[in-house]
Design a protein around this motif. Sequence first.
Motif, PDB file in Angstrom:
ATOM      1  N   ARG A  73     -12.610  21.734   2.843  1.00 23.56           N
ATOM      2  CA  ARG A  73     -13.891  21.619   3.551  1.00 23.56           C
ATOM      3  C   ARG A  73     -14.844  22.759   3.206  1.00 23.56           C
ATOM      4  N   ARG A  74     -14.285  23.883   2.766  1.00 24.13           N
ATOM      5  CA  ARG A  74     -15.098  25.053   2.418  1.00 24.13           C
ATOM      6  C   ARG A  74     -15.632  24.987   0.990  1.00 24.13           C
ATOM      7  N   ALA A  75     -15.165  24.037   0.213  1.00 23.20           N
ATOM      8  CA  ALA A  75     -15.595  23.921  -1.188  1.00 23.20           C
ATOM      9  C   ALA A  75     -17.070  23.522  -1.235  1.00 23.20           C
ATOM     10  N   PRO A  76     -17.744  23.849  -2.335  1.00 24.20           N
ATOM     11  CA  PRO A  76     -19.154  23.433  -2.480  1.00 24.20           C
ATOM     12  C   PRO A  76     -19.284  21.914  -2.375  1.00 24.20           C
ATOM     13  N   ASP A  77     -20.422  21.477  -1.865  1.00 28.84           N
ATOM     14  CA  ASP A  77     -20.652  20.041  -1.638  1.00 28.84           C
ATOM     15  C   ASP A  77     -20.335  19.180  -2.850  1.00 28.84           C
ATOM     16  N   HIS A  78     -20.747  19.635  -4.029  1.00 29.70           N
ATOM     17  CA  HIS A  78     -20.621  18.811  -5.236  1.00 29.70           C
ATOM     18  C   HIS A  78     -19.164  18.624  -5.684  1.00 29.70           C
ATOM     19  N   SER A  79     -18.242  19.457  -5.199  1.00 41.55           N
ATOM     20  CA  SER A  79     -16.839  19.324  -5.626  1.00 41.55           C
ATOM     21  C   SER A  79     -15.879  18.987  -4.487  1.00 41.55           C
ATOM     22  N   ARG A  80     -16.379  18.933  -3.275  1.00 39.56           N
ATOM     23  CA  ARG A  80     -15.523  18.737  -2.103  1.00 39.56           C
ATOM     24  C   ARG A  80     -14.762  17.405  -2.137  1.00 39.56           C
TER      25      ARG A  80
END
Length: 81
Positions: free
Chosen positions: A28-35
Motif C-alpha cells: 500500500r505504501r508503494a508509488p501509485d504507478h506500481s502498487r
Amino acid sequence: MALSLDLQDFLLRARVLKLYRQALRIARRAPDHSRDELKQTIRREMESNRNCNDKQRIRFLISDGIERLKSLDEMLDMQGH
C-alpha cells in the motif's frame, strides 16, 4: 470434506497468512504507478506455492518472504513512501 490440520500445519498456515497480510500492507505504501503490479506479484507468489505440502519448503519460503519484505520495506523508506 473438512480438512484436518495438526498443530504444526495450523501454525505454518498462520505464519503464511501473516506474511501475506504484511506484504499487502507494505504494498500500500508503494508509488501509485506500481502498487497494483506489486499486489499482483504478491498474490501470484502466494498462489504458486498454495499446494506445497513440504513443511521444510514452506518454512524456507516464509523466511525468504520475510527477507524480501524487509528489503522492499527499506527500499520504500529510502524513497520516502
